[in-house]
Design an enzyme around this catalytic site. Structure first.
Site, PDB file in Angstrom:
ATOM      1  N   ARG A   1      -6.832   8.406  11.620  1.00  0.00           N
ATOM      2  CA  ARG A   1      -6.618   8.007  12.698  1.00  0.00           C
ATOM      3  C   ARG A   1      -6.741   9.122  13.820  1.00  0.00           C
ATOM      4  NH1 ARG A   1      -2.701   9.483   8.422  1.00  0.00           N
ATOM      5  NH2 ARG A   1      -1.582   7.087   7.747  1.00  0.00           N
TER       6      ARG A   1
ATOM      7  N   HIS B   1      -8.494   2.251  15.546  1.00  0.00           N
ATOM      8  CA  HIS B   1      -8.046   1.808  14.674  1.00  0.00           C
ATOM      9  C   HIS B   1      -8.996   1.265  13.859  1.00  0.00           C
ATOM     10  CE1 HIS B   1      -5.211   2.672  11.938  1.00  0.00           C
ATOM     11  NE2 HIS B   1      -5.015   1.389  11.519  1.00  0.00           N
TER      12      HIS B   1
ATOM     13  N   TYR C   1      -4.716  -4.333   3.511  1.00  0.00           N
ATOM     14  CA  TYR C   1      -6.749  -4.157   3.710  1.00  0.00           C
ATOM     15  C   TYR C   1      -7.281  -4.912   2.351  1.00  0.00           C
ATOM     16  CZ  TYR C   1      -6.120  -0.263   6.863  1.00  0.00           C
ATOM     17  OH  TYR C   1      -5.276   0.445   8.327  1.00  0.00           O
TER      18      TYR C   1
ATOM     19  N   ARG D   1     -11.426   2.306  11.338  1.00  0.00           N
ATOM     20  CA  ARG D   1     -10.835   2.977  10.424  1.00  0.00           C
ATOM     21  C   ARG D   1     -10.572   1.255   9.682  1.00  0.00           C
ATOM     22  NH1 ARG D   1      -6.969   6.865   8.527  1.00  0.00           N
ATOM     23  NH2 ARG D   1      -4.810   6.038   7.803  1.00  0.00           N
TER      24      ARG D   1
ATOM     25  N   HIS E   1      -2.383   6.954   3.555  1.00  0.00           N
ATOM     26  CA  HIS E   1      -1.052   5.625   3.820  1.00  0.00           C
ATOM     27  C   HIS E   1      -0.199   6.756   2.006  1.00  0.00           C
ATOM     28  CE1 HIS E   1      -3.798   2.442   3.839  1.00  0.00           C
ATOM     29  NE2 HIS E   1      -3.649   3.148   5.517  1.00  0.00           N
TER      30      HIS E   1
ATOM     31  N   LYS F   1      -0.347  11.357   9.420  1.00  0.00           N
ATOM     32  CA  LYS F   1       1.710  10.634   9.162  1.00  0.00           C
ATOM     33  C   LYS F   1       2.449  11.467   8.068  1.00  0.00           C
ATOM     34  CE  LYS F   1       2.884   5.746  10.684  1.00  0.00           C
ATOM     35  NZ  LYS F   1       2.266   4.698  10.386  1.00  0.00           N
TER      36      LYS F   1
END
Length: 292
Positions: free
Chosen positions: A150, A246, A281, A249, A272, A175
């Site tokens: 990220r 992004h 995805y 990614r 994630h 994150k």
């Protein structure tokens, strides 16, 4: 200055501390309090005076407010950031007993349209790398594409987070305060090491010895500088589609799934928290395969 403004400023500061203690990312810890600052500057009322009507009026105002940094109105995603900030802020006040009534709890807002971000093809990725003119540009693409970082993760990356011999990159502040180890192929490791040992160390000014990617002044690169570097790379190509950091990614996630890597492994690679996020995805990957 409206009545109670100084008290509100202190409250927003406490809100920011709460977000930091809960492990929110640095960008979120900045964005949500900033959204609340904008709300109170608009309403000019203290927390206890806020009603659902004030929030609805603010929402309507955001629909017509011009963007401060570029022409046009605010995007749905940006407006939704403000609504998310309001919900998080007033939920925090309610849970901590600082308000007896949560004014946003009775409101519903339109969900923003999903961002149909299309991944780049592997051919387009090769074009991006081929158009790089220095080791820093190549390293930047590797961080966002090859390592799937990220923007905040690439910016905060330190030199001691990359273990060239072991071919592993450590994300210390992902994150939600999640940490992860990212394996690096030999070619990626070699090119990141080349940037570090040749271009970065020999840079005229090195004022930030910890940061891996430096800007031209020798300090840690910013997210905006990363965007500008990507824009320079894109200007040398004839790829017409919109491409952001992004997108890189997003593209590596799709390419890994297409190559047969399990969705659980891609989830861990991207950092994630939930498999549902990675499944976005997977859906894109299936659509891409159907076109072949």
């Amino acid at each position: 200055m409206y009545k109670g403004e100084s008290k509100t400023i202190v409250l927003i500061g406490s809100f920011k501390s709460y977000l930091q203690n809960m492990g929110y990312s640095k960008s979120t810890c900045y964005m949500l309090p900033d959204c609340m600052k904008g709300f109170f500057e608009y309403s000019k009322k203290e927390v206890g005076q806020i009603t659902p009507k004030e929030i609805q009026n603010f929402y309507q105002y955001l629909q017509t407010r011009p963007h401060k940094l570029k022409p046009g109105a605010l995007s749905e995603q940006y407006i939704n950031h403000h609504i998310y900030a309001l919900r998080t802020f007033f939920n925090w006040l309610e849970e901590t007993g600082q308000v007896q009534y949560n004014p946003i709890s009775v409101l519903k807002f339109k969900s923003p349209e999903p961002n149909h971000r299309q991944p780049l093809t592997q051919s387009e990725i090769k074009q991006l790398f081929a158009s790089c003119t220095n080791q820093k540009e190549t390293a930047l693409l590797h961080l966002f594409y090859s390592c799937g970082l990220r923007r905040s993760e690439a910016v905060t990356l330190n030199t001691n987070d990359i273990h060239f011999k072991q071919q592993i990159l450590y994300v210390r502040e992902g994150k939600g305060a999640k940490r992860r180890a990212v394996p690096m192929p030999q070619k990626v490791t070699k090119e990141l090491e080349s940037y570090y040992l040749e271009e970065r160390i020999n840079q005229t000014k090195v004022r930030d010895t910890e940061a891996f990617i430096l800007d031209t002044t020798g300090v840690r690169i910013s997210g905006d500088s990363c965007n500008r570097l990507l824009k320079k790379i894109l200007e040398r190509l004839e790829i017409k589609k919109e491409i952001t950091l992004h997108h890189l990614r997003h593209s590596i996630a799709t390419h890994l799934l297409e190559s047969g890597l399990s969705i659980e492994s891609v989830r861990d690679f991207l950092g994630h928290g939930h498999l549902e996020t990675t499944q976005i995805y997977a859906k894109v990957s299936q659509k891409q395969l159907q076109k072949l």
